[in-house]
Design a protein around this motif. Sequence first.
Motif, PDB file in Angstrom:
ATOM      1  N   UNK A  88       0.865  -1.175   0.000  1.00  0.00           N
ATOM      2  CA  UNK A  88       0.000   0.000   0.000  1.00  0.00           C
ATOM      3  C   UNK A  88       0.905   1.228   0.000  1.00  0.00           C
ATOM      4  N   UNK A  89       0.382   2.375  -0.355  1.00  0.00           N
ATOM      5  CA  UNK A  89       1.223   3.578  -0.414  1.00  0.00           C
ATOM      6  C   UNK A  89       1.808   3.925   0.952  1.00  0.00           C
ATOM      7  N   UNK A  90       0.995   3.799   1.994  1.00  0.00           N
ATOM      8  CA  UNK A  90       1.504   4.055   3.344  1.00  0.00           C
ATOM      9  C   UNK A  90       2.488   2.965   3.750  1.00  0.00           C
ATOM     10  N   UNK A  91       2.202   1.718   3.378  1.00  0.00           N
ATOM     11  CA  UNK A  91       3.108   0.612   3.683  1.00  0.00           C
ATOM     12  C   UNK A  91       4.462   0.782   3.027  1.00  0.00           C
ATOM     13  N   UNK A  92       4.474   1.211   1.773  1.00  0.00           N
ATOM     14  CA  UNK A  92       5.728   1.458   1.043  1.00  0.00           C
ATOM     15  C   UNK A  92       6.526   2.568   1.729  1.00  0.00           C
ATOM     16  N   UNK A  93       5.848   3.649   2.073  1.00  0.00           N
ATOM     17  CA  UNK A  93       6.517   4.780   2.711  1.00  0.00           C
ATOM     18  C   UNK A  93       7.129   4.383   4.054  1.00  0.00           C
ATOM     19  N   UNK A  94       6.374   3.656   4.860  1.00  0.00           N
ATOM     20  CA  UNK A  94       6.878   3.206   6.159  1.00  0.00           C
ATOM     21  C   UNK A  94       8.041   2.228   5.995  1.00  0.00           C
ATOM     22  N   UNK A  95       7.943   1.361   5.004  1.00  0.00           N
ATOM     23  CA  UNK A  95       9.000   0.364   4.772  1.00  0.00           C
ATOM     24  C   UNK A  95      10.324   1.030   4.433  1.00  0.00           C
ATOM     25  N   UNK A  96      10.306   1.940   3.483  1.00  0.00           N
ATOM     26  CA  UNK A  96      11.539   2.633   3.097  1.00  0.00           C
ATOM     27  C   UNK A  96      12.095   3.460   4.258  1.00  0.00           C
ATOM     28  N   UNK A  97      11.199   4.028   5.051  1.00  0.00           N
ATOM     29  CA  UNK A  97      11.604   4.830   6.214  1.00  0.00           C
ATOM     30  C   UNK A  97      12.311   3.971   7.258  1.00  0.00           C
ATOM     31  N   UNK A  98      11.714   2.837   7.612  1.00  0.00           N
ATOM     32  CA  UNK A  98      12.285   2.007   8.673  1.00  0.00           C
ATOM     33  C   UNK A  98      13.475   1.181   8.198  1.00  0.00           C
ATOM     34  N   UNK A  99      13.540   0.879   6.908  1.00  0.00           N
ATOM     35  CA  UNK A  99      14.724   0.198   6.392  1.00  0.00           C
ATOM     36  C   UNK A  99      15.947   1.105   6.509  1.00  0.00           C
ATOM     37  N   UNK A 100      15.743   2.408   6.304  1.00  0.00           N
ATOM     38  CA  UNK A 100      16.834   3.376   6.480  1.00  0.00           C
ATOM     39  C   UNK A 100      17.311   3.419   7.925  1.00  0.00           C
ATOM     40  N   UNK A 101      16.413   3.109   8.827  1.00  0.00           N
ATOM     41  CA  UNK A 101      16.746   3.103  10.249  1.00  0.00           C
ATOM     42  C   UNK A 101      17.301   1.752  10.713  1.00  0.00           C
ATOM     43  N   UNK A 102      17.547   0.871   9.740  1.00  0.00           N
ATOM     44  CA  UNK A 102      18.173  -0.439   9.992  1.00  0.00           C
ATOM     45  C   UNK A 102      17.247  -1.436  10.687  1.00  0.00           C
ATOM     46  N   UNK A 103      15.929  -1.219  10.597  1.00  0.00           N
ATOM     47  CA  UNK A 103      14.986  -2.189  11.148  1.00  0.00           C
ATOM     48  C   UNK A 103      14.895  -3.398  10.223  1.00  0.00           C
ATOM     49  N   UNK A 104      14.481  -4.527  10.775  1.00  0.00           N
ATOM     50  CA  UNK A 104      14.168  -5.710   9.977  1.00  0.00           C
ATOM     51  C   UNK A 104      12.658  -5.728   9.742  1.00  0.00           C
ATOM     52  N   UNK A 105      12.255  -5.990   8.499  1.00  0.00           N
ATOM     53  CA  UNK A 105      10.838  -5.942   8.152  1.00  0.00           C
ATOM     54  C   UNK A 105      10.366  -7.255   7.542  1.00  0.00           C
ATOM     55  N   UNK A 106       9.139  -7.614   7.869  1.00  0.00           N
ATOM     56  CA  UNK A 106       8.466  -8.750   7.237  1.00  0.00           C
ATOM     57  C   UNK A 106       7.112  -8.229   6.774  1.00  0.00           C
ATOM     58  N   UNK A 107       6.905  -8.182   5.466  1.00  0.00           N
ATOM     59  CA  UNK A 107       5.682  -7.570   4.958  1.00  0.00           C
ATOM     60  C   UNK A 107       4.830  -8.502   4.133  1.00  0.00           C
ATOM     61  N   UNK A 108       3.539  -8.229   4.123  1.00  0.00           N
ATOM     62  CA  UNK A 108       2.618  -8.981   3.266  1.00  0.00           C
ATOM     63  C   UNK A 108       2.328  -8.182   2.005  1.00  0.00           C
TER      64      UNK A 108
END
Length: 263
Positions: free
Chosen positions: A11-31
């Motif tokens: 989703x547009x908000x999901x994409x924005x949050x993903x790129x934001x938190x990846x920059x912060x070195x978080x690990x993400x698991x998304x659907x």
Amino acid sequence: MKKIIIISITSDIGVSLSNFFLKKKYYLFGSYRNKKLLSNIKKNKRLTHFKLDLIKNKSIEKFCAEIKKKFNDWDYIIFCNGDLNPIGKFKDINYENWEKSLNINYLSSLKILNYLLKKNTKNKNRGVLFFAGGGTNNATSYYSAYTLSKIFLIKFVELLDYEENKISTCILGPGWINTKIHNSTLKSKIKNFKNKKIAEKVVKRNDDHKLLKLNNCVNWILKNIKKLSGRNISLDYDNWGSKALLEKLKKNKNLYKLRRFGN
């Protein structure tokens, strides 16, 4: 490093949050539902994704099993799923589509959450974030299923906060943002539809600044989620990011919750 599950990462908000938190070195698991939309997220070895269809029980079970197997030590889960359809008066819409909307907008989310929290074996502190919608203070025209789903989630956040010491949960109202969710409103043939006129203006604007604002707000919520647990926060109208708001909430347990006014 913190680990975040993002439902509807494409989703547009999901994409924005993903790129934001990846920059912060978080690990993400998304659907995701549409694999092509994953290209909007920058490739990163800290990102894992898995296909999920929110209206199919078997798909939800497979997704949750994958979480249990590969990402069971998650810290936060953010639900970005949402669909405004069906749009119209309750008596005019197809009831099966209306019921399907309830599944997409809240029941599927709670099914996932119930599965993942069933055996919190490590008794770990975790945070849960939902997104709210319109209708908290008044009736919304033509969005009954979506609105009821969001009202349900606002109350659910409070209930889960009451029941669980280790699970903190919050819901955020993002306001109007230029995202794909408005496409269904734009396609509506309802005459003199106020929201359609608003949506037509919103989709023409560049909302990168609004998405950055949302990212920063979500980041603040996750960092303070124990203090914000059970509350409904507004991106546009609350003084989020301040210690003053945290103190205000601490002093009033009824603030930013679903309440009957004037008792």
